[in-house]
Every structure is written in C-alpha cells, then in structure tokens.
Design an enzyme around this catalytic site. Structure first.
Site, PDB file in Angstrom:
ATOM      1  N   CYS A   1       0.710  -1.356  -0.160  1.00 15.31           N
ATOM      2  CA  CYS A   1      -0.308  -0.113  -0.351  1.00 15.31           C
ATOM      3  C   CYS A   1       1.084   1.005   0.255  1.00 15.31           C
ATOM      4  O   CYS A   1       1.906   1.554   0.957  1.00 15.31           O
ATOM      5  CB  CYS A   1      -0.803   0.098   1.041  1.00 15.31           C
ATOM      6  SG  CYS A   1      -2.207   1.392   0.956  1.00 15.31           S
TER       7      CYS A   1
ATOM      8  N   CYS B   1      -0.477   6.024   6.776  1.00 18.01           N
ATOM      9  CA  CYS B   1      -1.869   5.371   7.079  1.00 18.01           C
ATOM     10  C   CYS B   1      -1.030   5.033   8.870  1.00 18.01           C
ATOM     11  O   CYS B   1      -0.676   4.652   8.592  1.00 18.01           O
ATOM     12  CB  CYS B   1      -2.823   4.440   6.885  1.00 18.01           C
ATOM     13  SG  CYS B   1      -3.936   5.498   5.464  1.00 18.01           S
TER      14      CYS B   1
ATOM     15  N   CYS C   1      -1.434   1.577  10.372  1.00 15.21           N
ATOM     16  CA  CYS C   1      -1.649   0.533   9.429  1.00 15.21           C
ATOM     17  C   CYS C   1      -0.807   0.130   9.654  1.00 15.21           C
ATOM     18  O   CYS C   1       0.158   0.496   8.691  1.00 15.21           O
ATOM     19  CB  CYS C   1      -2.226   1.062   7.955  1.00 15.21           C
ATOM     20  SG  CYS C   1      -2.809  -0.730   7.034  1.00 15.21           S
TER      21      CYS C   1
ATOM     22  N   CYS D   1     -16.839  -8.941   4.195  1.00 15.22           N
ATOM     23  CA  CYS D   1     -16.507  -7.951   3.762  1.00 15.22           C
ATOM     24  C   CYS D   1     -14.971  -8.123   3.203  1.00 15.22           C
ATOM     25  O   CYS D   1     -14.097  -8.969   3.497  1.00 15.22           O
ATOM     26  CB  CYS D   1     -16.083  -7.083   5.441  1.00 15.22           C
ATOM     27  SG  CYS D   1     -17.600  -6.379   6.278  1.00 15.22           S
TER      28      CYS D   1
ATOM     29  N   CYS E   1     -20.239  -6.404   1.414  1.00 21.40           N
ATOM     30  CA  CYS E   1     -19.735  -5.153   1.808  1.00 21.40           C
ATOM     31  C   CYS E   1     -18.761  -5.369   1.044  1.00 21.40           C
ATOM     32  O   CYS E   1     -17.280  -6.106   1.088  1.00 21.40           O
ATOM     33  CB  CYS E   1     -19.852  -4.915   3.368  1.00 21.40           C
ATOM     34  SG  CYS E   1     -18.524  -3.027   3.766  1.00 21.40           S
TER      35      CYS E   1
ATOM     36  N   CYS F   1     -20.781   2.593   4.689  1.00 16.63           N
ATOM     37  CA  CYS F   1     -20.234   2.179   6.041  1.00 16.63           C
ATOM     38  C   CYS F   1     -19.039   3.229   6.508  1.00 16.63           C
ATOM     39  O   CYS F   1     -18.659   2.968   5.787  1.00 16.63           O
ATOM     40  CB  CYS F   1     -19.997   0.593   5.790  1.00 16.63           C
ATOM     41  SG  CYS F   1     -18.961   0.264   6.849  1.00 16.63           S
TER      42      CYS F   1
ATOM     43  N   ARG G   1     -20.914  -1.464  15.769  1.00 15.24           N
ATOM     44  CA  ARG G   1     -19.805  -2.126  15.076  1.00 15.24           C
ATOM     45  C   ARG G   1     -19.076  -2.483  16.563  1.00 15.24           C
ATOM     46  O   ARG G   1     -18.528  -1.432  15.658  1.00 15.24           O
ATOM     47  CB  ARG G   1     -20.277  -2.466  13.843  1.00 15.24           C
ATOM     48  CG  ARG G   1     -19.447  -4.407  14.006  1.00 15.24           C
ATOM     49  CD  ARG G   1     -18.466  -4.862  12.294  1.00 15.24           C
ATOM     50  NE  ARG G   1     -19.660  -4.450  11.291  1.00 15.24           N
ATOM     51  CZ  ARG G   1     -19.273  -3.181  10.658  1.00 15.24           C
ATOM     52  NH1 ARG G   1     -18.351  -3.848   9.525  1.00 15.24           N
ATOM     53  NH2 ARG G   1     -20.887  -2.807   9.323  1.00 15.24           N
TER      54      ARG G   1
END
Length: 329
Positions: free
Chosen positions: A68, A72, A75, A112, A144, A204, A274
C-alpha cells in the site's frame, strides 16, 4: 439516582430523534467509572428499541495485503510500516468464494471484501465484481466492499454487481486527520462515502479510537457520522502494532471503550454500531458489555491481526440471552 436520571434522559433524547449537545457527549465520556452500568443500561434502551436483542455478524477477508502506498500511521500494511505482514495481490475468485463459504459457516450475515491500497485498478475491480456476482447467485450473503477511494464509474460497477454496502472509514476527526495520514485527505474519504450513496449502496463508515484524539474530537466524530448518515458504524479501538508509527500508543481502557460505544449509540441511535478491530485487546473481559450499546460484531481475524475464536463470540451472544441475526445487512 441523579446520574441514573441523567443517562435515562439522554436515552429518551436519542429515541425522540434529538441530538446530544457537545456538553452531554463529553459528560458520557468523562463520567465516573462507577456509573458505567447505569450508562450502559441507558444505551441498551436505545439499542433494544431499534434492534431488540439481535446481533449482526460480519466477517472480513483481506483480499489484497500490504503493497500500500498510503502512509496511515495505524496500519501495518502502509508504506511507512516496518511490521512483518503478508504481501499479495488481489485474491482470485475461488479464494474469495471460499471466504464467503467460511462467512456462512460462522453465521455471518455480511461478508466484507477488503483490499489495501489507495483505490482499485480496473483489473482488481474486475476480479471483485466477478466474485461478487457468483456469491450473490449462490449464497444468501450480504456483500460489503472496502477498496479505498473510488474513481468515476467504479461505484456504479460495484452496485450493479450486487455489492450491498461500501465501507470507507473517516478514522479520526478532521482536525486530527493530518497527524495520522498525509497521502489523502479527510474530505476525500467523505466524498467517497457520498459517492457510494448516490449509486444505491449502503454507506459504512467508522472510526479508530486511541490515535491521540481528544474527548471533544470523539464527540465530533460521532456528529460527523450522524451528518454523513452512515448506516453502519464500525468502532475500532487501536491495536498498536510494532513497526507502525503508532506502535507506542497506549491501549484504550475497557471502561473508556464502553463509554465511547454508548456515546455513538446515543448520537446515532438507529444505526448499526459495530464493535470492530481491537475489541479483544482493549475491551478484554468486558467484551460482553459492549453489546448493550453495539448490535454488531466482526467474527474471526481482522486484516493483519488475530481475532478470538468464533465459538467464543457465539458463546458471548448466547450467554447474554441475545441471538444472531442471520443474513442481516
């Protein structure tokens, strides 16, 4: 008794459709710990009104890991992370289908499909669309997708394939965002959620608690998600991973985590709340109490961290006298 009435009044305010003030939101987060059971009872009144004792289960598959380019700080898959994680390109259709069957076995109603990266290439989108079409034809699962920032036409393709919901978390407050991520903006995340709404997918979007935000900023996050009208709000609690910029961040205490869940239930009363990533290491033995405010869980592992055994989650739900809501979005 006075505090009991205070929390009851907040529950009634939420049920009547009125939003808490900033001061009321701060009172939830800053209340004495000895008030926690009274607070959770008030939150449960709101949760029960909209969801009864049903619990939605969701399962994640890490469809593309590592690699990636985003920075962030939380992460382990980001370009600034030194954490040892598996790195692989988008999983093939058979593997995605096998994940869907596993979700069914775990009694998860929503599957998901999550991929690391700023956003999907057309080839990656083709792979996801192909898998989603077959899942929809063969299994009674809700899908999702969480693939990052979408380019023009991509949301439309996912919706046409049968994706029910799209996840793109705000993660933190607008003010705190630049200290967590610099390779994209808070507004880009908001725009992506708005884009999926225009194509008929359920939005979401959630947060990660424990990244240096203030209590006032936590209230602001709840307001932002209320304004965004997110149908599903995953509340993650930072699981600090060695090798990431936030590796030394302390855990959120279990009681603070419960206060956060109660706050989001009061401010977003009718929405799916959630308990998401990090619940096992932050809530620890108080995980069952979280379901007095929340009505949804992830079961199994997360993207690069392990969850608890699915049988333990099923046991929590049974011991509470709650029930799994099968095939729930």
């Amino acid at each position: 008794m006075e505090n009991d009435l205070q929390w009851q009044s907040l529950a009634q305010k939420a049920l009547s459709g009125n939003c808490l003030t900033v001061e009321e939101g701060l009172a939830v987060l800053e209340t004495d710990n000895e008030q926690i059971l009274l607070l959770m009872q008030a939150a449960f009144q709101v949760r029960k009104h909209f969801y009864g004792k049903k619990v939605k289960l969701n399962m994640i598959i890490n469809a593309k890991s590592g690699l990636c380019p985003e920075d962030c700080g939380y992460c382990s898959q980001s370009i600034v992370s030194a954490a040892p994680v598996n790195k692989y390109s988008m999983l093939d259709k058979d593997t995605l289908l096998a994940g869907a069957r596993e979700a069914m076995a775990r009694q998860a109603g929503t599957y998901c499909i999550v991929a690391a990266g700023k956003g999907p290439t057309e080839k990656e989108l083709d792979q996801v669309v192909d898998a989603v079409k077959e899942i929809r034809e063969t299994m009674p699962l809700k899908i999702c997708a969480c693939l990052g920032i979408l380019k023009d036409g991509q949301a439309e393709r996912l919706a046409e394939a049968g994706v029910h919901r799209y996840n793109h978390n705000l993660n933190t407050s607008k003010a705190n965002f630049p200290s967590i991520t610099t390779t994209h903006t808070y507004n880009q995340r908001v725009e992506t959620v708005e884009k999926v709404k225009t194509h008929g997918m359920s939005p979401c979007s959630g947060v990660i608690i424990g990244m240096g935000e203030t209590n006032r900023e936590i209230v602001e996050m709840a307001y932002a998600l209320r304004e965004l009208d997110a149908d599903s709000i995953p509340i993650n609690f930072l699981h600090a991973i060695p090798g990431t910029p936030l590796e030394h961040a302390g855990r959120t205490s279990a009681i603070k985590a419960l206060k956060v869940l109660a706050l989001f239930r009061f401010i977003c009363p009718s929405k799916e709340i959630r308990v998401a990533g990090g619940r096992e290491v932050n809530l620890r033995t108080l995980q069952p109490l979280s379901l007095y405010a929340a009505n949804s869980l992830f079961v199994g592992d997360y993207l690069t961290t392990e969850g608890q055994d699915v049988s333990a989650d099923h046991q929590i739900i049974e011991d509470l006298g709650f029930e799994i809501e099968l095939n729930a979005l």
